[in-house]
Write a protein that holds these residues in place. Sequence first.
Motif, PDB file in Angstrom:
ATOM      1  N   CYS A 168      -1.162  -0.741  -8.060  1.00  0.00           N
ATOM      2  CA  CYS A 168      -1.723  -1.915  -8.732  1.00  0.00           C
ATOM      3  C   CYS A 168      -1.145  -3.214  -8.185  1.00  0.00           C
ATOM      4  CB  CYS A 168      -1.513  -1.818 -10.235  1.00  0.00           C
ATOM      5  SG  CYS A 168       0.204  -1.950 -10.773  1.00  0.00           S
ATOM      6  N   ILE A 169       0.066  -3.175  -7.609  1.00  0.00           N
ATOM      7  CA  ILE A 169       0.649  -4.384  -7.019  1.00  0.00           C
ATOM      8  C   ILE A 169      -0.236  -4.864  -5.874  1.00  0.00           C
ATOM      9  CG2 ILE A 169       2.690  -5.380  -5.941  1.00  0.00           C
ATOM     10  CD1 ILE A 169       3.077  -4.423  -8.850  1.00  0.00           C
ATOM     11  N   ALA A 170      -0.676  -3.943  -5.031  1.00  0.00           N
ATOM     12  CA  ALA A 170      -1.570  -4.299  -3.933  1.00  0.00           C
ATOM     13  C   ALA A 170      -2.911  -4.804  -4.448  1.00  0.00           C
ATOM     14  CB  ALA A 170      -1.771  -3.099  -3.018  1.00  0.00           C
ATOM     15  N   ASP A 171      -3.395  -4.235  -5.544  1.00  0.00           N
ATOM     16  CA  ASP A 171      -4.677  -4.670  -6.104  1.00  0.00           C
ATOM     17  C   ASP A 171      -4.595  -6.121  -6.569  1.00  0.00           C
ATOM     18  OD1 ASP A 171      -5.848  -2.144  -5.713  1.00  0.00           O
ATOM     19  OD2 ASP A 171      -5.049  -1.416  -7.609  1.00  0.00           O
ATOM     20  N   PHE A 172      -3.552  -6.462  -7.311  1.00  0.00           N
ATOM     21  CA  PHE A 172      -3.407  -7.847  -7.770  1.00  0.00           C
ATOM     22  C   PHE A 172      -3.133  -8.798  -6.605  1.00  0.00           C
ATOM     23  CE2 PHE A 172      -2.241  -5.835 -11.955  1.00  0.00           C
ATOM     24  CZ  PHE A 172      -3.291  -6.385 -12.678  1.00  0.00           C
ATOM     25  N   ALA A 173      -2.382  -8.329  -5.617  1.00  0.00           N
ATOM     26  CA  ALA A 173      -2.002  -9.187  -4.496  1.00  0.00           C
ATOM     27  C   ALA A 173      -3.152  -9.436  -3.527  1.00  0.00           C
ATOM     28  CB  ALA A 173      -0.821  -8.573  -3.753  1.00  0.00           C
ATOM     29  N   ALA A 174      -4.245  -8.714  -3.656  1.00  0.00           N
ATOM     30  CA  ALA A 174      -5.376  -8.917  -2.751  1.00  0.00           C
ATOM     31  C   ALA A 174      -5.944 -10.326  -2.880  1.00  0.00           C
ATOM     32  CB  ALA A 174      -6.462  -7.878  -3.018  1.00  0.00           C
ATOM     33  N   ASP A 175      -5.951 -10.871  -4.102  1.00  0.00           N
ATOM     34  CA  ASP A 175      -6.509 -12.213  -4.330  1.00  0.00           C
ATOM     35  C   ASP A 175      -5.514 -13.163  -4.986  1.00  0.00           C
ATOM     36  OD1 ASP A 175      -9.205 -11.779  -3.335  1.00  0.00           O
ATOM     37  OD2 ASP A 175      -9.467 -10.457  -5.060  1.00  0.00           O
TER      38      ASP A 175
END
Length: 236
Positions: A168-175
């Motif tokens: 989920c860290i990568a998911d939030f960090a995408a934008d």
Amino acid sequence: MSVSLLAASYNIRKAVGGDMVRRPERILAVLAEFAPDIVVLQEADRRFGSRATALPIDLLADHGWTPVPFDSRPASIGWHGNAILAGPRIALRDRLKLEIPALEPRGAVLAEFEVSGAPVRVVGMHLDLSGLMRRRQAHAILDTIAGRQSMPTVLMGDMNEWRASAGCIADFAADHHIVLTGASFPATRPIASLDRIFLSDDIEAIDSGVHRSPLAARASDHLPVWVRLGLPLPPR
């Protein structure tokens, strides 16, 4: 020009400290040590029965805090334990409970504020222990934000993610960009960055960190994380 704002996230474990004693005044004293303007809380309500707030309303008022009303349960200040407290300089514009997929009782909360003329959206969350479910929850939160008016946005909470940049860290960090705060769990000897902050690209992170003090090490099993923001003023 920008408006300065101190925002924080704090898992208060229902105000039960390391001594296994519920002392809500101790949580408020920790917040007073570093004086954020806005704080998102996790485990702010008791788990069973009426889900009553772990922080009495009159005690919050005595310390200058106004809980954002999410109209979930009469005795509660949050939604599935997630709450947002606003200080005296913060004006509430709108708020929303976020339904997210969950194996456990989980949720997220959203509030939109105005601070000295600058708008800001704050999202608080406490994500699932399951990695697969956390990613589904992250996407549900991001989809909700994408469907609303564009606004400087701060996402904060206990992500329950031990990895530095996956899931989920990568998911939030995408934008959104990750604010580097530091390890916040367990409070007595922190080794994990479970508590995270993400910002939309139109917000400046002036400074950030973990609030460490002898009192904070006793008050909960998590330490608060914080960020000093520079919020853009809208064009006239």
